[in-house]
Design a protein around this motif. Structure first.
Motif, PDB file in Angstrom:
ATOM      1  N   MET A 107       0.849  -1.197   0.000  1.00  0.00           N
ATOM      2  CA  MET A 107       0.000   0.000   0.000  1.00  0.00           C
ATOM      3  C   MET A 107       0.880   1.241   0.000  1.00  0.00           C
ATOM      4  O   MET A 107       1.890   1.289   0.695  1.00  0.00           O
ATOM      5  CB  MET A 107      -0.887   0.000   1.254  1.00  0.00           C
ATOM      6  CG  MET A 107      -1.777   1.245   1.381  1.00  0.00           C
ATOM      7  SD  MET A 107      -2.767   1.197   2.887  1.00  0.00           S
ATOM      8  CE  MET A 107      -3.869  -0.131   2.505  1.00  0.00           C
ATOM      9  N   LYS A 108       0.506   2.192  -0.754  1.00  0.00           N
ATOM     10  CA  LYS A 108       1.257   3.434  -0.794  1.00  0.00           C
ATOM     11  C   LYS A 108       1.194   4.106   0.565  1.00  0.00           C
ATOM     12  O   LYS A 108       0.216   4.035   1.279  1.00  0.00           O
ATOM     13  CB  LYS A 108       0.667   4.350  -1.858  1.00  0.00           C
ATOM     14  CG  LYS A 108       1.479   5.642  -2.063  1.00  0.00           C
ATOM     15  CD  LYS A 108       0.872   6.457  -3.192  1.00  0.00           C
ATOM     16  CE  LYS A 108       1.647   7.740  -3.390  1.00  0.00           C
ATOM     17  NZ  LYS A 108       1.061   8.537  -4.483  1.00  0.00           N
ATOM     18  N   ARG A 109       2.295   4.727   0.963  1.00  0.00           N
ATOM     19  CA  ARG A 109       2.361   5.379   2.260  1.00  0.00           C
ATOM     20  C   ARG A 109       1.212   6.361   2.427  1.00  0.00           C
ATOM     21  O   ARG A 109       0.930   7.173   1.556  1.00  0.00           O
ATOM     22  CB  ARG A 109       3.684   6.129   2.390  1.00  0.00           C
ATOM     23  CG  ARG A 109       3.879   6.784   3.751  1.00  0.00           C
ATOM     24  CD  ARG A 109       5.243   7.421   3.824  1.00  0.00           C
ATOM     25  NE  ARG A 109       5.340   8.512   2.862  1.00  0.00           N
ATOM     26  CZ  ARG A 109       4.953   9.755   3.124  1.00  0.00           C
ATOM     27  NH1 ARG A 109       4.423  10.044   4.290  1.00  0.00           N
ATOM     28  NH2 ARG A 109       5.089  10.716   2.222  1.00  0.00           N
ATOM     29  N   LYS A 150      -1.522  12.631   5.439  1.00  0.00           N
ATOM     30  CA  LYS A 150      -2.592  13.324   6.138  1.00  0.00           C
ATOM     31  C   LYS A 150      -3.586  13.880   5.135  1.00  0.00           C
ATOM     32  O   LYS A 150      -3.219  14.438   4.109  1.00  0.00           O
ATOM     33  CB  LYS A 150      -2.030  14.453   7.001  1.00  0.00           C
ATOM     34  CG  LYS A 150      -1.195  13.963   8.167  1.00  0.00           C
ATOM     35  CD  LYS A 150      -2.041  13.221   9.171  1.00  0.00           C
ATOM     36  CE  LYS A 150      -1.234  12.782  10.375  1.00  0.00           C
ATOM     37  NZ  LYS A 150      -2.007  12.076  11.359  1.00  0.00           N
ATOM     38  N   ILE A 151      -4.841  13.742   5.463  1.00  0.00           N
ATOM     39  CA  ILE A 151      -5.892  14.135   4.527  1.00  0.00           C
ATOM     40  C   ILE A 151      -6.041  15.649   4.500  1.00  0.00           C
ATOM     41  O   ILE A 151      -5.866  16.314   5.509  1.00  0.00           O
ATOM     42  CB  ILE A 151      -7.215  13.466   4.927  1.00  0.00           C
ATOM     43  CG1 ILE A 151      -8.251  13.641   3.847  1.00  0.00           C
ATOM     44  CG2 ILE A 151      -7.736  14.005   6.211  1.00  0.00           C
ATOM     45  CD1 ILE A 151      -9.487  12.826   4.097  1.00  0.00           C
ATOM     46  N   ASN A 154      -4.178   7.662  -1.013  1.00  0.00           N
ATOM     47  CA  ASN A 154      -4.513   8.121  -2.357  1.00  0.00           C
ATOM     48  C   ASN A 154      -4.598   6.968  -3.360  1.00  0.00           C
ATOM     49  O   ASN A 154      -5.424   6.988  -4.268  1.00  0.00           O
ATOM     50  CB  ASN A 154      -3.477   9.151  -2.822  1.00  0.00           C
ATOM     51  CG  ASN A 154      -3.891   9.849  -4.099  1.00  0.00           C
ATOM     52  OD1 ASN A 154      -4.981  10.401  -4.177  1.00  0.00           O
ATOM     53  ND2 ASN A 154      -3.029   9.823  -5.102  1.00  0.00           N
ATOM     54  N   LYS A 155      -3.745   5.950  -3.180  1.00  0.00           N
ATOM     55  CA  LYS A 155      -3.733   4.831  -4.110  1.00  0.00           C
ATOM     56  C   LYS A 155      -5.064   4.098  -4.108  1.00  0.00           C
ATOM     57  O   LYS A 155      -5.622   3.765  -5.161  1.00  0.00           O
ATOM     58  CB  LYS A 155      -2.604   3.865  -3.766  1.00  0.00           C
ATOM     59  CG  LYS A 155      -2.531   2.655  -4.679  1.00  0.00           C
ATOM     60  CD  LYS A 155      -1.382   1.737  -4.284  1.00  0.00           C
ATOM     61  CE  LYS A 155      -1.344   0.510  -5.192  1.00  0.00           C
ATOM     62  NZ  LYS A 155      -0.225  -0.404  -4.812  1.00  0.00           N
ATOM     63  N   ASN A 156      -5.591   3.825  -2.928  1.00  0.00           N
ATOM     64  CA  ASN A 156      -6.833   3.065  -2.809  1.00  0.00           C
ATOM     65  C   ASN A 156      -8.053   3.955  -2.598  1.00  0.00           C
ATOM     66  O   ASN A 156      -9.158   3.438  -2.388  1.00  0.00           O
ATOM     67  CB  ASN A 156      -6.716   2.069  -1.654  1.00  0.00           C
ATOM     68  CG  ASN A 156      -5.663   1.017  -1.921  1.00  0.00           C
ATOM     69  OD1 ASN A 156      -5.804   0.192  -2.807  1.00  0.00           O
ATOM     70  ND2 ASN A 156      -4.582   1.058  -1.148  1.00  0.00           N
ATOM     71  N   LYS A 157      -7.833   5.285  -2.603  1.00  0.00           N
ATOM     72  CA  LYS A 157      -8.923   6.247  -2.413  1.00  0.00           C
ATOM     73  C   LYS A 157      -9.748   5.867  -1.181  1.00  0.00           C
ATOM     74  O   LYS A 157     -10.946   5.654  -1.234  1.00  0.00           O
ATOM     75  CB  LYS A 157      -9.824   6.287  -3.666  1.00  0.00           C
ATOM     76  CG  LYS A 157      -9.076   6.720  -4.920  1.00  0.00           C
ATOM     77  CD  LYS A 157      -8.528   8.132  -4.795  1.00  0.00           C
ATOM     78  CE  LYS A 157      -7.903   8.622  -6.101  1.00  0.00           C
ATOM     79  NZ  LYS A 157      -6.621   7.959  -6.410  1.00  0.00           N
TER      80      LYS A 157
END
Length: 210
Positions: free
Chosen positions: A1-3, A6-7, A70-73
């Motif tokens: 999984m991409k690191r 913070k949103i 962000n990768k898996n939204k």
């Protein structure tokens, strides 16, 4: 999984049910978290009878951690995006209980109760060299929550009602506990973690401040 990162405010919103006829479409809703009004550059909006609020505002007000993958939204609210295997719950619970017992003993001015929980080389900056005594400002901590953990360490979020002599009414601060051989080695305030509020609501019916 991409690191995980913070949103941000953009793109992610929190939806709350709202009466469609309560306000005109041009009215900007206000946000209160724990009885304190929260300001945000991204204004809440009423869309089809629902209020859309930036989730970052709510998370910061509640002291809740939020991360964005962000990768898996995917949004993680008080969740571990890299969760694979539970670590030692026995150690966590033991350290948490030690920390909470220390907080309660300190808050009740129970010096012996504090000494029973700490190492011989214990250090703290929560109080001065002499342990506070008497009833002044006793029983001032109204809310506590463990918010972070590392090896032999635990961070606890403290909400404290303060005395009338202070310029503020409620202080929110993080205290870092370190442990050694089943006892508390140190309790230190996390630098720059203090926030000062006029009021704080633990839950409806238990509010403090002005």
């Amino acid at each position: 999984m991409k690191r995980s990162i913070k949103i941000g405010l953009a793109g992610i919103v929190l939806t709350a049910v709202f009466s469609a006829g309560a306000y005109a479409a041009t009215t900007v809703p206000k946000i209160f978290v724990n009885s304190n009004q929260v300001k945000t550059s991204t204004q809440p909006k009423i869309i089809d009878g629902s209020v859309y609020v930036p989730i970052r505002v709510i998370s910061e007000g509640l002291g809740v951690d939020i991360q964005w993958d962000n990768k898996n939204k995917t949004v993680y609210v008080e969740s571990d995006p890299n969760f694979k295997l539970e670590n030692s719950s026995v150690q966590y619970v033991s350290e948490r209980n030690l920390a909470y017992k220390w907080i309660m003993a300190y808050d009740e001015r129970n010096h012996q109760g504090v000494l029973d929980l700490v190492t011989s080389n214990f250090s703290t900056d929560i109080y001065n060299e002499s342990f506070p005594t008497g009833t002044y400002n006793m029983g001032s901590i109204v809310d506590i929550k463990a918010v972070a953990r590392e090896t032999n360490g635990l961070t606890v979020r403290i909400v404290q009602r303060v005395t009338a002599e202070d310029d503020y009414k409620v202080k929110v601060e993080k205290w870092n506990f370190t442990f050694e051989e089943g006892k508390i080695k140190s309790v230190k305030a996390v630098p720059n973690s203090a926030k000062y509020l006029d009021r704080y609501t633990v839950f409806p019916g238990a509010s403090f401040g002005i």
